[in-house]
Design a protein around this motif. Structure first.
Motif, short mmCIF file in Angstrom:
data_model
loop_
_atom_site.label_atom_id
_atom_site.label_comp_id
_atom_site.label_asym_id
_atom_site.label_seq_id
_atom_site.Cartn_x
_atom_site.Cartn_y
_atom_site.Cartn_z
N ARG A 77 1.90 -15.56 32.95
CA ARG A 77 1.69 -14.67 31.80
C ARG A 77 1.23 -13.28 32.22
NH1 ARG A 77 0.53 -17.49 26.67
NH2 ARG A 77 0.74 -19.75 26.95
N SER A 78 0.48 -13.20 33.31
CA SER A 78 -0.13 -11.93 33.74
C SER A 78 0.73 -11.15 34.73
CB SER A 78 -1.50 -12.19 34.35
OG SER A 78 -2.40 -12.71 33.39
N GLN A 79 1.90 -11.62 35.05
CA GLN A 79 2.76 -10.93 36.01
C GLN A 79 3.05 -9.50 35.58
OE1 GLN A 79 3.87 -11.79 39.08
NE2 GLN A 79 4.75 -9.72 39.17
N TYR A 80 3.14 -9.28 34.26
CA TYR A 80 3.44 -7.94 33.76
C TYR A 80 2.42 -6.91 34.22
CZ TYR A 80 -0.28 -8.32 30.28
OH TYR A 80 -1.52 -8.45 29.68
N ASP A 113 3.60 -5.73 37.44
CA ASP A 113 4.87 -5.01 37.31
C ASP A 113 4.66 -3.60 36.76
OD1 ASP A 113 6.08 -7.33 38.17
OD2 ASP A 113 6.66 -7.99 36.15
N TRP A 114 3.74 -3.44 35.83
CA TRP A 114 3.56 -2.15 35.17
C TRP A 114 2.89 -1.10 36.05
CZ3 TRP A 114 1.74 -3.92 29.61
CH2 TRP A 114 2.84 -4.50 28.96
N THR A 144 7.93 2.39 35.53
CA THR A 144 7.64 1.69 34.26
C THR A 144 7.84 2.60 33.06
OG1 THR A 144 6.05 0.27 35.41
CG2 THR A 144 5.92 0.35 33.02
N MET A 156 10.26 1.69 29.92
CA MET A 156 9.71 1.43 28.59
C MET A 156 10.28 2.37 27.52
SD MET A 156 5.69 0.52 29.07
CE MET A 156 5.17 -1.02 29.86
N MET A 162 7.75 -5.24 22.66
CA MET A 162 6.43 -5.84 22.95
C MET A 162 5.73 -6.33 21.69
SD MET A 162 4.72 -3.25 25.68
CE MET A 162 5.74 -2.52 26.96
N TYR A 188 -3.82 0.12 33.88
CA TYR A 188 -3.38 -0.98 34.74
C TYR A 188 -3.37 -0.56 36.21
CZ TYR A 188 -1.82 -3.19 30.42
OH TYR A 188 -1.79 -3.75 29.16
N ALA A 194 0.45 -13.26 26.34
CA ALA A 194 -0.19 -12.73 27.54
C ALA A 194 -1.42 -13.51 27.97
CB ALA A 194 -0.58 -11.26 27.32
#
Length: 293
Positions: free
Chosen positions: A162-165, A168-169, A174, A178, A189, A219, A245
């Motif tokens: 769930r927290s991979q984003y 990635d961000w 990014t 987006m 989202m 992030y 998330a």
């Protein structure tokens, strides 16, 4: 105060009262904010998350103000054009907690109730851990205690996925991804749980030069080295079962990180976007929590 309006409509819900628009000066810069309620009302500060703004709390601010509280929701660091430093390092937790205290000082609040959702929830947990003497109560929406989340990230494969984003961000590409195709990825989202007009407003704001980079710098900033402590202030934690998330492992573990009075409310079949998807439900829980302390 930049202006005001009589009443408002949130997702078709008419709320009475007057909404104030504030400029809050601090050493870091000037924060924009919405507010409602009498100047001498019990103070409540509400912190938004990504990729939103203070208006995500519009319904709660209006109702709290109508009930006699002084509710203030700022556009946080990077979201307020007047507080938009360029370096990612300037979006660390120390700076974000410092903003909470600076806003409270500017409002002349010695003690206040703190509410946070998503990233705002994380900042609220850190503030409660490090400055419990400043808070009357804490309400965290969606976001578990950072210690509970850290534990889940070490032990739970589901939360890791769930927290991979969040990793990635941190990529420099990014922003482009987006905002491509009329911000299709940014709009997606919200899972069609937030009113389209509100999503349009978020996209408009984050499309301004430097705005999305500033929001993503939350992030990209280095995380604090210190271990967060347990929270002693009276705490309400509201989590929803359809949060993509934040999973149940960290949510259920959070009670072990609160030593003061604690209430955990699980909302079935509700997404991550609790304040805007079910504003009446959340506001009722918040008012009940505030009235108990």
């Amino acid at each position: 105060m930049a202006g005001m309006s009589d009443g408002l409509s949130v997702a078709g819900r008419r709320v009475s009262g007057v909404m104030d628009y504030l400029s809050i000066p601090t050493a870091a810069g000037t924060f924009d904010a919405i507010a409602a309620g009498p100047a001498d009302g019990r103070p409540v500060l509400l912190l938004h998350g990504f990729p939103e703004a203070a208006i995500s709390w519009e319904y709660q601010v209006a109702v709290l103000g109508d009930r006699g509280f002084r509710a203030v929701a700022p556009d946080q660091r990077g979201y307020s054009p007047g507080v938009r430093p360029e370096q990612a390092a300037e979006y660390g937790v120390d700076e974000l907690v410092g903003d909470v205290l600076a806003i409270a000082e500017a409002l002349e609040w010695s003690r206040f109730d703190l509410v946070g959702h998503d990233w705002g929830g994380a900042v609220a947990w850190w503030t409660a851990s490090e400055h419990p003497e400043r808070l009357r109560t804490l309400t965290a929406v969606s976001t578990p205690h950072p210690g509970a989340l850290s534990h889940a990230l070490r032990t739970d494969e589901d939360q890791q996925m769930r927290s991979q984003y969040m990793r990635d961000w941190r990529s420099s590409s990014t922003e482009r991804q987006m905002l491509a195709n009329n911000a299709e990825a940014l709009r997606r989202m919200f899972e069609w749980k937030v009113p389209p007009s509100r999503v349009d407003e978020y996209v408009r704001r984050l499309s301004e030069p430097g705005a999305l980079t500033a929001a993503l710098n939350w992030y990209r900033a280095n995380r604090p080295r210190a271990t967060i402590e347990k929270v002693s202030v009276p705490t309400l934690y509201v989590w929803s079962t359809e949060d993509v998330a934040l999973g149940s492992t960290a949510a259920l573990e959070t009670e072990n990180w609160v030593t003061g009075p604690y209430s955990f409310q699980m909302l079935e079949d509700v997404s991550h976007w609790i304040p805007e998807e079910v504003p009446e439900v959340l506001t009722a829980l918040l008012l009940e929590h505030l009235s108990a302390f």
